[in-house]
Design an enzyme around this catalytic site. Structure first.
Site, PDB file in Angstrom:
ATOM      1  N   HIS A  14      -0.237   0.295   8.443  1.00  0.00           N
ATOM      2  CA  HIS A  14      -0.167   0.911   7.101  1.00  0.00           C
ATOM      3  C   HIS A  14       0.413   2.309   7.243  1.00  0.00           C
ATOM      4  O   HIS A  14      -0.267   3.224   7.718  1.00  0.00           O
ATOM      5  CB  HIS A  14      -1.560   0.989   6.459  1.00  0.00           C
ATOM      6  CG  HIS A  14      -1.578   1.620   5.095  1.00  0.00           C
ATOM      7  ND1 HIS A  14      -2.298   1.094   4.050  1.00  0.00           N
ATOM      8  CD2 HIS A  14      -0.975   2.735   4.597  1.00  0.00           C
ATOM      9  CE1 HIS A  14      -2.137   1.840   2.975  1.00  0.00           C
ATOM     10  NE2 HIS A  14      -1.343   2.857   3.276  1.00  0.00           N
ATOM     11  N   HIS A  16       3.312   5.358   5.317  1.00  0.00           N
ATOM     12  CA  HIS A  16       4.276   5.773   4.298  1.00  0.00           C
ATOM     13  C   HIS A  16       5.397   6.533   4.999  1.00  0.00           C
ATOM     14  O   HIS A  16       5.158   7.627   5.524  1.00  0.00           O
ATOM     15  CB  HIS A  16       3.601   6.684   3.263  1.00  0.00           C
ATOM     16  CG  HIS A  16       2.470   6.012   2.556  1.00  0.00           C
ATOM     17  ND1 HIS A  16       2.633   5.304   1.397  1.00  0.00           N
ATOM     18  CD2 HIS A  16       1.152   5.899   2.888  1.00  0.00           C
ATOM     19  CE1 HIS A  16       1.470   4.790   1.020  1.00  0.00           C
ATOM     20  NE2 HIS A  16       0.555   5.134   1.913  1.00  0.00           N
ATOM     21  N   LYS A 100       2.043  -5.862  -1.453  1.00  0.00           N
ATOM     22  CA  LYS A 100       1.041  -4.810  -1.629  1.00  0.00           C
ATOM     23  C   LYS A 100       0.530  -4.765  -3.061  1.00  0.00           C
ATOM     24  O   LYS A 100       1.313  -4.658  -4.001  1.00  0.00           O
ATOM     25  CB  LYS A 100       1.706  -3.476  -1.277  1.00  0.00           C
ATOM     26  CG  LYS A 100       0.884  -2.257  -1.577  1.00  0.00           C
ATOM     27  CD  LYS A 100      -0.181  -2.043  -0.548  1.00  0.00           C
ATOM     28  CE  LYS A 100      -1.094  -0.907  -0.960  1.00  0.00           C
ATOM     29  NZ  LYS A 100      -1.436  -0.023   0.134  1.00  0.00           N
ATOM     30  N   HIS A 137      -4.734  -1.820  -1.917  1.00  0.00           N
ATOM     31  CA  HIS A 137      -5.374  -0.513  -2.133  1.00  0.00           C
ATOM     32  C   HIS A 137      -6.588  -0.803  -3.013  1.00  0.00           C
ATOM     33  O   HIS A 137      -6.440  -1.072  -4.205  1.00  0.00           O
ATOM     34  CB  HIS A 137      -4.425   0.477  -2.817  1.00  0.00           C
ATOM     35  CG  HIS A 137      -5.070   1.811  -3.066  1.00  0.00           C
ATOM     36  ND1 HIS A 137      -4.767   2.951  -2.364  1.00  0.00           N
ATOM     37  CD2 HIS A 137      -6.066   2.170  -3.925  1.00  0.00           C
ATOM     38  CE1 HIS A 137      -5.521   3.949  -2.783  1.00  0.00           C
ATOM     39  NE2 HIS A 137      -6.327   3.509  -3.725  1.00  0.00           N
ATOM     40  N   HIS A 175      -7.194   0.900   4.413  1.00  0.00           N
ATOM     41  CA  HIS A 175      -7.807   2.235   4.519  1.00  0.00           C
ATOM     42  C   HIS A 175      -9.227   2.246   3.927  1.00  0.00           C
ATOM     43  O   HIS A 175      -9.519   3.000   3.009  1.00  0.00           O
ATOM     44  CB  HIS A 175      -6.925   3.324   3.911  1.00  0.00           C
ATOM     45  CG  HIS A 175      -6.347   3.101   2.539  1.00  0.00           C
ATOM     46  ND1 HIS A 175      -7.051   2.554   1.498  1.00  0.00           N
ATOM     47  CD2 HIS A 175      -5.120   3.388   2.037  1.00  0.00           C
ATOM     48  CE1 HIS A 175      -6.288   2.519   0.425  1.00  0.00           C
ATOM     49  NE2 HIS A 175      -5.110   3.011   0.732  1.00  0.00           N
ATOM     50  N   ASP A 248      -2.265   5.091   7.482  1.00  0.00           N
ATOM     51  CA  ASP A 248      -2.049   5.619   6.129  1.00  0.00           C
ATOM     52  C   ASP A 248      -1.438   7.015   6.194  1.00  0.00           C
ATOM     53  O   ASP A 248      -1.710   7.863   5.346  1.00  0.00           O
ATOM     54  CB  ASP A 248      -3.341   5.627   5.302  1.00  0.00           C
ATOM     55  CG  ASP A 248      -3.069   5.885   3.821  1.00  0.00           C
ATOM     56  OD1 ASP A 248      -1.943   5.654   3.364  1.00  0.00           O
ATOM     57  OD2 ASP A 248      -4.001   6.333   3.122  1.00  0.00           O
TER      58      ASP A 248
HETATM   59  N1  LIG Z   1      -3.412   7.671   0.853  1.00  0.00           N
HETATM   60  C1  LIG Z   1      -3.005   8.622   0.057  1.00  0.00           C
HETATM   61  O1  LIG Z   1      -3.778   9.531  -0.242  1.00  0.00           O
HETATM   62  N2  LIG Z   1      -1.744   8.659  -0.454  1.00  0.00           N
HETATM   63  C2  LIG Z   1      -0.731   7.656  -0.317  1.00  0.00           C
HETATM   64  C3  LIG Z   1      -0.957   6.473  -1.200  1.00  0.00           C
HETATM   65  C4  LIG Z   1      -2.066   5.533  -0.735  1.00  0.00           C
HETATM   66  O2  LIG Z   1      -2.038   5.004   0.369  1.00  0.00           O
HETATM   67  O3  LIG Z   1      -3.003   5.267  -1.512  1.00  0.00           O
HETATM   68  C5  LIG Z   1       0.620   8.289  -0.629  1.00  0.00           C
HETATM   69  O4  LIG Z   1       1.606   7.543  -0.801  1.00  0.00           O
HETATM   70  O5  LIG Z   1       0.708   9.512  -0.675  1.00  0.00           O
HETATM   71 ZN   LIG Z   2      -1.309   4.432   1.985  1.00  0.00          ZN
HETATM   72 ZN   LIG Z   3      -3.618   3.369  -0.744  1.00  0.00          ZN
END
Ligand SMILES: NC(=O)N[C@@H](CC(=O)O)C(=O)O
Ligand SMILES: [Zn+2]
Ligand SMILES: [Zn+2]
Length: 345
Positions: A14, A16, A100, A137, A175, A248
């Site tokens: 996971h 970003h 997702k 999520h 998460h 995450d």
């Molecule tokens: N985890 C977070 O606090 N932020 C994530 C989004 C997510 O995973 O929920 C993001 O894209 O910034």
């Molecule tokens: Zn995330």
């Molecule tokens: Zn998330």
């Protein structure tokens, strides 16, 4: 005392990676730490089609350092209007690894998310048939539900009914942050697993709120009470194949975090393995680190385990206060702290 540990090369289930300059700034960190990663689709606009995922994958590959063998595993952002045929075609073509579910407005860039899982019942049924993983999520968004209760409520209102309805669907509860989530995943069948972030193993909500409000400890789902952190540590280090690594890592520009309305997300990619390993060492479970970091994830997804290995050495280093992500200053998790291990490869 062991001076180094060598394990199968880990993956991140996971992450970003963002887009544009920020992608170029952060992707090399993930590619240095991990062989593969499940890449979140919450761009603006979100990655909702096979075509968009193919193009995003190309941009990620172009952002990697020369010689990197990192593999991004793409996900499809589900909306009320998702086309089951497109998802299935993207999965068959090996563009998509998973899809997702963002409940609409639950987190960063989730405005186009699903307003009611009943609206995607046909898509989920098809995913169950073809063996495609659903990443979730797991927070309800109802205004009357306290932000600290949103994950536990999601289990009762959405996830438990969904898993009962579609027992063949493979679900990753992502998460996780609560003892209730640990309990739910533990008692569920083998098609339900969870990822755990480094921050939720290290910090409870005091880290965010005691002695001043600390935006760099804020992410979603928000860190909970100490009893939940302890339940997460027990789950991660238990050896259960249902729990595995998902950072995450969610970078935001420093100014967007240090703000009257600061963004949710913690950037932990640069030292993720060192951060997790500290937890396993504190729990006396270094022998279970490889399962969590490198084996349980590919096994659940039905992918091969990595052949290569990595070594972490007992060498302390100080985490920088800020990292320049191709022009964007981003504050990393553990900024200014000393971590006892260093990834060597
Ligand atoms: N985890 C977070 O606090 N932020 C994530 C989004 C997510 O995973 O929920 C993001 O894209 O910034
Ligand atoms: Zn995330
Ligand atoms: Zn998330």
């Amino acid at each position: 005392m062991t001076d180094s540990i060598t394990i199968t090369r880990p993956d991140d289930w996971h992450v970003h990676l963002r887009d544009g300059d920020l992608l170029r700034g952060v992707a090399p960190h993930t590619a240095r730490q991990f062989a593969r990663a499940i890449v979140m689709p919450n761009l603006s606009p979100p990655v909702t089609t096979t075509e968009a995922a193919r193009a995003y994958r190309d941009r990620i590959m172009a952002a990697l350092p020369d010689g990197s063998d990192f593999t991004p595993l793409m996900t499809c952002y589900l909306t009320d209007a998702t086309d089951a045929d497109d998802i299935a075609a993207g999965f068959a073509a090996r563009v998509f690894t998973a899809a997702k579910l963002y409940p609409a407005n639950a987190t960063t860039n989730s405005a186009h998310g699903v307003t009611d899982v009943a609206n995607i019942r046909g898509v989920l049924e098809r995913m169950a048939q073809i063996g495609m993983v659903l990443c979730v999520h797991g927070e309800v968004t109802d205004a009357d539900v306290d932000v600290f209760d949103r994950e536990a409520e999601f289990i009762d209102r959405v996830l438990a009914p969904l898993v009962a309805d579609l027992p063949d669907l493979k679900v990753v509860f992502e998460h996780i942050t609560t003892a209730q989530a640990v309990e739910f995943v533990t008692q569920a069948g083998p098609n339900v697993a969870a990822t755990i972030t480094p921050q939720h193993l290290h910090i409870n909500r005091n880290a965010m709120l005691v002695g001043g409000i600390r935006p760099h400890a804020y992410c979603l789902p928000v860190a909970k009470r100490e009893l939940h952190r302890l339940a997460l540590r027990a789950a991660a280090t238990s050896g259960s194949p249902k729990f595995f690594l998902g950072t995450d890592s969610a970078p935001h520009d420093r100014a967007a975090k240090e703000n009257a309305c600061g963004c949710a997300g913690i950037f932990n990619a640069p030292f993720a393995l060192e951060s997790y390993l500290a937890v396993f060492e504190e729990e006396g479970a270094i022998d279970r680190f490889e399962g969590f970091a490198s084996l349980h994830g590919p096994d659940f997804y039905g992918l091969t385990r990595n052949a290569a290995q990595v070594t972490l050495a007992r060498e302390a280093h100080v985490v920088p206060d800020s990292i320049d992500a191709a022009g964007t200053p981003v504050v990393p998790f553990h900024a200014g702290e000393t971590l006892g291990w260093t990834l060597k490869n």
